[in-house]
Design a protein around this motif. Structure first.
Motif, PDB file in Angstrom:
ATOM      1  N   PRO A 240       0.760  -1.219  -0.018  1.00 41.48           N
ATOM      2  CA  PRO A 240      -0.066   0.087  -0.040  1.00 41.48           C
ATOM      3  C   PRO A 240       1.009   1.188  -0.055  1.00 41.48           C
ATOM      4  O   PRO A 240       1.940   1.172   0.717  1.00 41.48           O
ATOM      5  CB  PRO A 240      -0.939  -0.119   1.394  1.00 41.48           C
ATOM      6  N   PHE A 241       0.420   2.241  -0.528  1.00 43.93           N
ATOM      7  CA  PHE A 241       1.070   3.648  -0.555  1.00 43.93           C
ATOM      8  C   PHE A 241       0.143   4.562  -0.371  1.00 43.93           C
ATOM      9  O   PHE A 241      -1.069   4.656  -0.911  1.00 43.93           O
ATOM     10  CB  PHE A 241       1.983   3.660  -1.774  1.00 43.93           C
ATOM     11  N   LEU A 242       0.833   5.875   0.009  1.00 48.33           N
ATOM     12  CA  LEU A 242      -0.072   7.055   0.029  1.00 48.33           C
ATOM     13  C   LEU A 242      -0.013   7.897  -1.344  1.00 48.33           C
ATOM     14  O   LEU A 242       0.738   8.009  -2.116  1.00 48.33           O
ATOM     15  CB  LEU A 242       0.589   8.082   1.081  1.00 48.33           C
ATOM     16  N   VAL A 243      -1.146   8.569  -1.531  1.00 52.11           N
ATOM     17  CA  VAL A 243      -1.149   9.286  -2.955  1.00 52.11           C
ATOM     18  C   VAL A 243      -2.010  10.563  -2.543  1.00 52.11           C
ATOM     19  O   VAL A 243      -2.746  10.657  -1.420  1.00 52.11           O
ATOM     20  CB  VAL A 243      -2.325   8.573  -4.201  1.00 52.11           C
ATOM     21  N   ALA A 244      -1.742  11.546  -3.402  1.00 51.36           N
ATOM     22  CA  ALA A 244      -2.540  12.886  -3.311  1.00 51.36           C
ATOM     23  C   ALA A 244      -3.569  12.975  -4.323  1.00 51.36           C
ATOM     24  O   ALA A 244      -3.582  12.556  -5.408  1.00 51.36           O
ATOM     25  CB  ALA A 244      -1.566  13.980  -3.748  1.00 51.36           C
ATOM     26  N   CYS A 245      -4.760  13.122  -3.492  1.00 52.26           N
ATOM     27  CA  CYS A 245      -6.215  12.955  -4.313  1.00 52.26           C
ATOM     28  C   CYS A 245      -6.529  14.427  -4.561  1.00 52.26           C
ATOM     29  O   CYS A 245      -6.261  15.215  -3.563  1.00 52.26           O
ATOM     30  CB  CYS A 245      -7.239  12.151  -3.709  1.00 52.26           C
ATOM     31  N   GLU A 246      -7.029  14.806  -5.847  1.00 59.48           N
ATOM     32  CA  GLU A 246      -7.363  16.280  -5.872  1.00 59.48           C
ATOM     33  C   GLU A 246      -8.802  16.526  -6.163  1.00 59.48           C
ATOM     34  O   GLU A 246      -9.061  17.426  -6.357  1.00 59.48           O
ATOM     35  CB  GLU A 246      -6.596  16.521  -7.631  1.00 59.48           C
ATOM     36  N   GLY A 247      -9.625  15.588  -5.950  1.00 59.96           N
ATOM     37  CA  GLY A 247     -10.930  15.665  -6.213  1.00 59.96           C
ATOM     38  C   GLY A 247     -11.337  15.151  -7.390  1.00 59.96           C
ATOM     39  O   GLY A 247     -10.695  15.143  -8.361  1.00 59.96           O
ATOM     40  N   ASN A 248     -12.805  14.826  -7.424  1.00 65.33           N
ATOM     41  CA  ASN A 248     -13.576  14.518  -8.742  1.00 65.33           C
ATOM     42  C   ASN A 248     -12.454  13.149  -9.217  1.00 65.33           C
ATOM     43  O   ASN A 248     -12.337  12.861 -10.405  1.00 65.33           O
ATOM     44  CB  ASN A 248     -13.230  15.587  -9.695  1.00 65.33           C
ATOM     45  N   GLY A 249     -11.966  12.270  -8.204  1.00 69.58           N
ATOM     46  CA  GLY A 249     -11.329  10.986  -8.440  1.00 69.58           C
ATOM     47  C   GLY A 249     -10.001  11.280  -9.147  1.00 69.58           C
ATOM     48  O   GLY A 249      -9.553  10.265  -9.550  1.00 69.58           O
ATOM     49  N   TRP A 250      -9.545  12.343  -9.354  1.00 65.53           N
ATOM     50  CA  TRP A 250      -8.045  12.457  -9.974  1.00 65.53           C
ATOM     51  C   TRP A 250      -6.932  12.291  -8.907  1.00 65.53           C
ATOM     52  O   TRP A 250      -7.058  12.657  -7.575  1.00 65.53           O
ATOM     53  CB  TRP A 250      -8.020  14.176 -10.349  1.00 65.53           C
ATOM     54  N   THR A 251      -6.118  11.557  -9.225  1.00 59.02           N
ATOM     55  CA  THR A 251      -4.856  11.136  -8.464  1.00 59.02           C
ATOM     56  C   THR A 251      -3.681  12.062  -8.930  1.00 59.02           C
ATOM     57  O   THR A 251      -3.544  11.859 -10.366  1.00 59.02           O
ATOM     58  CB  THR A 251      -4.402   9.610  -8.555  1.00 59.02           C
ATOM     59  N   VAL A 252      -3.023  12.840  -8.061  1.00 59.71           N
ATOM     60  CA  VAL A 252      -1.807  13.748  -8.839  1.00 59.71           C
ATOM     61  C   VAL A 252      -0.604  12.679  -8.750  1.00 59.71           C
ATOM     62  O   VAL A 252      -0.435  11.921  -8.021  1.00 59.71           O
ATOM     63  CB  VAL A 252      -1.485  14.826  -7.716  1.00 59.71           C
ATOM     64  N   ILE A 253      -0.084  12.731 -10.051  1.00 56.04           N
ATOM     65  CA  ILE A 253       1.158  11.882 -10.387  1.00 56.04           C
ATOM     66  C   ILE A 253       2.447  12.747 -10.684  1.00 56.04           C
ATOM     67  O   ILE A 253       3.842  12.292 -10.136  1.00 56.04           O
ATOM     68  CB  ILE A 253       0.899  10.906 -11.465  1.00 56.04           C
ATOM     69  N   GLN A 254       2.276  13.925 -10.746  1.00 55.86           N
ATOM     70  CA  GLN A 254       3.515  14.776 -10.714  1.00 55.86           C
ATOM     71  C   GLN A 254       3.140  16.204 -10.346  1.00 55.86           C
ATOM     72  O   GLN A 254       1.850  16.760 -10.982  1.00 55.86           O
ATOM     73  CB  GLN A 254       4.016  14.753 -11.970  1.00 55.86           C
ATOM     74  N   ARG A 255       3.879  17.285  -9.722  1.00 56.62           N
ATOM     75  CA  ARG A 255       3.460  18.439  -9.536  1.00 56.62           C
ATOM     76  C   ARG A 255       4.913  19.156  -9.333  1.00 56.62           C
ATOM     77  O   ARG A 255       5.900  19.030  -8.631  1.00 56.62           O
ATOM     78  CB  ARG A 255       2.795  18.711  -7.787  1.00 56.62           C
ATOM     79  N   ARG A 256       4.882  20.492  -9.859  1.00 57.74           N
ATOM     80  CA  ARG A 256       5.941  21.493  -9.917  1.00 57.74           C
ATOM     81  C   ARG A 256       5.394  22.687  -9.516  1.00 57.74           C
ATOM     82  O   ARG A 256       4.518  23.221 -10.056  1.00 57.74           O
ATOM     83  CB  ARG A 256       6.512  21.541 -11.243  1.00 57.74           C
ATOM     84  N   LEU A 257       5.991  23.329  -8.452  1.00 60.98           N
ATOM     85  CA  LEU A 257       5.336  24.648  -8.045  1.00 60.98           C
ATOM     86  C   LEU A 257       6.484  25.609  -7.593  1.00 60.98           C
ATOM     87  O   LEU A 257       6.268  26.973  -8.127  1.00 60.98           O
ATOM     88  CB  LEU A 257       4.849  24.308  -6.491  1.00 60.98           C
ATOM     89  N   ASP A 258       7.692  25.213  -7.292  1.00 65.37           N
ATOM     90  CA  ASP A 258       8.448  26.479  -6.763  1.00 65.37           C
ATOM     91  C   ASP A 258      10.079  26.053  -6.792  1.00 65.37           C
ATOM     92  O   ASP A 258      10.736  26.939  -6.420  1.00 65.37           O
ATOM     93  CB  ASP A 258       8.051  26.629  -5.303  1.00 65.37           C
ATOM     94  N   GLY A 259      10.357  24.779  -7.490  1.00 61.97           N
ATOM     95  CA  GLY A 259      11.596  24.408  -7.292  1.00 61.97           C
ATOM     96  C   GLY A 259      12.404  23.978  -6.046  1.00 61.97           C
ATOM     97  O   GLY A 259      13.488  23.835  -5.689  1.00 61.97           O
ATOM     98  N   SER A 260      11.390  23.650  -5.150  1.00 61.90           N
ATOM     99  CA  SER A 260      11.674  23.349  -3.842  1.00 61.90           C
ATOM    100  C   SER A 260      12.478  21.866  -3.819  1.00 61.90           C
ATOM    101  O   SER A 260      13.253  21.351  -2.772  1.00 61.90           O
ATOM    102  CB  SER A 260      10.909  23.356  -2.616  1.00 61.90           C
ATOM    103  N   VAL A 261      12.044  20.910  -4.721  1.00 66.81           N
ATOM    104  CA  VAL A 261      12.557  19.650  -4.957  1.00 66.81           C
ATOM    105  C   VAL A 261      13.392  19.486  -6.149  1.00 66.81           C
ATOM    106  O   VAL A 261      12.813  19.880  -7.353  1.00 66.81           O
ATOM    107  CB  VAL A 261      11.329  18.698  -4.865  1.00 66.81           C
ATOM    108  N   ASN A 262      14.352  18.893  -6.037  1.00 71.21           N
ATOM    109  CA  ASN A 262      15.377  18.568  -7.206  1.00 71.21           C
ATOM    110  C   ASN A 262      14.800  17.428  -8.028  1.00 71.21           C
ATOM    111  O   ASN A 262      14.420  16.575  -7.750  1.00 71.21           O
ATOM    112  CB  ASN A 262      16.535  18.143  -6.689  1.00 71.21           C
ATOM    113  N   PHE A 263      14.598  17.815  -9.389  1.00 69.03           N
ATOM    114  CA  PHE A 263      13.926  16.768 -10.304  1.00 69.03           C
ATOM    115  C   PHE A 263      15.019  16.131 -11.114  1.00 69.03           C
ATOM    116  O   PHE A 263      14.720  15.092 -11.914  1.00 69.03           O
ATOM    117  CB  PHE A 263      12.677  17.034 -11.094  1.00 69.03           C
ATOM    118  N   TYR A 264      16.363  16.396 -10.925  1.00 70.15           N
ATOM    119  CA  TYR A 264      17.342  15.758 -11.795  1.00 70.15           C
ATOM    120  C   TYR A 264      17.925  14.675 -11.095  1.00 70.15           C
ATOM    121  O   TYR A 264      18.848  14.538 -10.307  1.00 70.15           O
ATOM    122  CB  TYR A 264      18.483  16.794 -12.093  1.00 70.15           C
TER     123      TYR A 264
END
Ligand SMILES: *[C@@H]1O[C@H](CO)[C@@H](O)[C@H](O)[C@H]1NC(C)=O
Ligand SMILES: *[C@@H]1O[C@H](CO)[C@@H](O)[C@H](O)[C@H]1NC(C)=O
Ligand SMILES: *[C@@H]1O[C@H](CO)[C@@H](O)[C@H](O)[C@H]1NC(C)=O
Ligand SMILES: *[C@@H]1O[C@H](CO)[C@@H](O)[C@H](O)[C@H]1NC(C)=O
Ligand SMILES: *[C@@H]1O[C@H](CO)[C@@H](O)[C@H](O)[C@H]1NC(C)=O
Ligand SMILES: *[C@@H]1O[C@H](CO)[C@@H](O)[C@H](O)[C@H]1NC(C)=O
Ligand SMILES: *[C@@H]1O[C@H](CO)[C@@H](O)[C@H](O)[C@H]1NC(C)=O
Ligand SMILES: CC(=O)N[C@H]1CO[C@H](CO)[C@@H](O)[C@@H]1O
Length: 424
Positions: A240-264
């Motif tokens: 089992p794993f935790l996911v971010a649900c966005e409402g209307n049944g959507w599961t967020v798979i990727q999010r970029r907001l502010d550069g706080s996390v390194n994606f390289y």
């Protein structure tokens, strides 16, 4: 007026009323006329006495003690005749009196001198008093000076006192301000404490929710239709794993907001996923494979430009292959939305990281070139795992989404998937 003078005046006065004639005959013991004259003289003298207010036994002294008194004779013309001898005698009598009175005068003068000497001693006394007064005045001056000095000191002290009073007032004001501040701070602290309590309560509640979720783990965000948030998901043969649900049944798979996390990042990290579910993250390729293998999904991409413009891209079929298939983008379906179809060229491409090169170029590592990880081909028209730029930047390393190979970096992006049967 001296007594001597009185006597001279008396003689003159006594002559006038009696009107002595030059030729006087001596008369023997003719009393009545003499009496009258004397009485007259006496009246006159009394008159004088009244004015001088000195009582003198005049008549008796002039007449009585000398038996050899001159005899008067008053004729028809009321003229008194006195013999020359009698007159001489009378003169003698007066002269004696004069002498006698001169002695008295001397006596009186002596008395006056005495009195004057007394005046002198008075003067001495006065001088003494004046000296004393001067001493007193000097003392007064000294004392006055001292007094004025004291006045100055008092004034100085008053000034100091007023200065201290002013300082005291200022300090009191400051204290009042501090007290107020203190009260405000205390209120803020109380408020914060209350908030901490509320948050602690909410946290406990959330934990309980999570535990409840654990029991009710789902295979998509559909059951949390109306609730965005973090939920537990469970798929067959997978922990089992935790996911971010966005409402209307959507599961967020990727999010970029502010550069706080390194994606390289490398292959393993993209397989397992990284970041924070309530911030920037990538869900992980293995989960994408499991989710899309379990049931058909659609893909939604949301793109925000630095100028505030918002665009979207929908793909009605979204399937990711297994790791052995290189997490290939197996299906993309039809596109719709007001953004460009910038995923299209990546359909049927394997996933590439800088340490796992699956792109179409043999002489270029597209992950390195675009500073990201994607389903690169020759190399890319979209690069949502690229480098985050804080302002719109023209860079092949940036986060871009454009079918015409322009590299304007985006402000924020989000990729989410939803089971296809959710569509109604
Ligand atoms: C002197 O005075 C008495 C009373 O005071 C008066 O009767 C008398 O006539 C006076 N004599 C003269 C000479 O004025
Ligand atoms: C003199 O003085 C006496 C008493 O003071 C008074 O009775 C009398 O009339 C006086 N005589 C005159 C002439 O002023
Ligand atoms: C006392 O002496 C002063 C100064 O020498 C003089 O002016 C004053 O008249 C005198 N007083 C008497 C009562 O003699
Ligand atoms: C003492 O001196 C003050 C000021 O110099 C003055 O006003 C006051 O009259 C004096 N007092 C006496 C008693 O001299
Ligand atoms: C500041 O507030 C605290 C708590 O209310 C109180 O105990 C303290 O005495 C106050 N200090 C002053 C200087 O008012
Ligand atoms: C933002 O930029 C894009 C692309 O340059 C443009 O199409 C769009 O109109 C702009 N939007 C605003 C609100 O300026
Ligand atoms: C694109 O579509 C989304 C969703 O319908 C909308 O929010 C956005 O404003 C649209 N953008 C433009 C530039 O029309
Ligand atoms: C003022 C005074 O002493 N008067 C006397 C003068 O003398 C006669 C008699 O000699 C007396 O009667 C007065 O009293």
């Amino acid at each position: 007026m001296k007594k001597g003078d009185l006597w001279i005046i008396l003689i003159i006065i006594s002559v006038i009323p009696c009107s002595f004639s030059a030729t006087v005959s001596v008369l023997k013991k003719k009393e009545p006329p003499v009496k009258d004259c004397i009485r007259d003289i006496k009246n006159k003298s009394e008159m004088c006495h009244n004015t001088t207010q000195i009582a003198v036994p005049l008549v008796n002294q002039t007449v009585t003690p000398k038996p050899k008194l001159a005899e008067f004779q008053i004729d028809a013309h009321k003229t008194i005749s006195i013999s020359k001898d009698d007159l001489n005698d009378l003169l003698d009598v007066y002269m004696d009196k004069l002498a006698e009175n001169a002695a008295t005068i001397q006596e009186k003068e002596n008395e006056i001198i005495k009195l004057q000497s007394g005046n002198k001693s008075d003067e001495d006394q006065l001088k003494k008093y004046q000296e004393q007064l001067e001493a007193c005045q000097m003392q007064n001056t000294t004392l006055t000076h001292t007094l004025s000095e004291r006045d100055e000191q008092i004034k100085a002290l008053q000034l100091k006192t007023s200065v201290y009073e002013t300082r005291l007032k200022r300090k009191q004001n400051l204290l009042a301000v501090h007290r107020k501040q203190n009260a405000t701070n205390a209120a803020t602290i109380n408020e914060l404490k209350a908030r901490v309590k509320v948050l602690a309560y909410k946290l406990r509640e959330r934990k309980d929710d999570l535990l409840a979720d654990w029991e009710a783990a789902t295979n998509s965000c559909l059951p949390h239709n109306k609730m965005s948030g973090i939920h537990l998901m469970e798929l067959p043969d997978f922990r089992p794993f935790l996911v971010a649900c966005e409402g209307n049944g959507w599961t967020v798979i990727q999010r970029r907001l502010d550069g706080s996390v390194n994606f390289y990042r490398n292959w393993n990290e993209y397989r397992n996923g990284f970041g924070k579910l309530n911030g920037e993250f990538f869900i992980g390729l293995e989960k994408l494979y499991r989710l899309t293998a379990f049931q058909p999904h659609e893909l939604f991409v949301s793109l925000r430009l630095f100028n505030g413009s918002h665009r979207v891209a929908f793909y009605d079929d979204f399937v990711i292959g297994s790791e052995t298939e290189g997490y290939e983008l197996k299906l993309l379906g039809h596109f719709h939305g007001n953004a460009s179809d910038a995923m299209r060229t990546h359909d049927k491409m394997k996933f590439s990281t800088y340490d796992r090169d699956h792109d179409e170029f043999t002489h270029i590592n597209c992950a390195e070139y675009h500073h990201g990880a994607w389903w690169y081909d020759f190399c890319s028209r979209s690069n949502l795992n690229g480098k985050y730029f804080k302002t719109q930047t023209d860079s092949e390393q940036g986060i871009f989404w454009d079918q015409w190979y322009s590299f304007k970096s985006l402000k924020s992006v989000q990729m989410q998937i939803r089971p296809k049967n959710a569509k109604t």
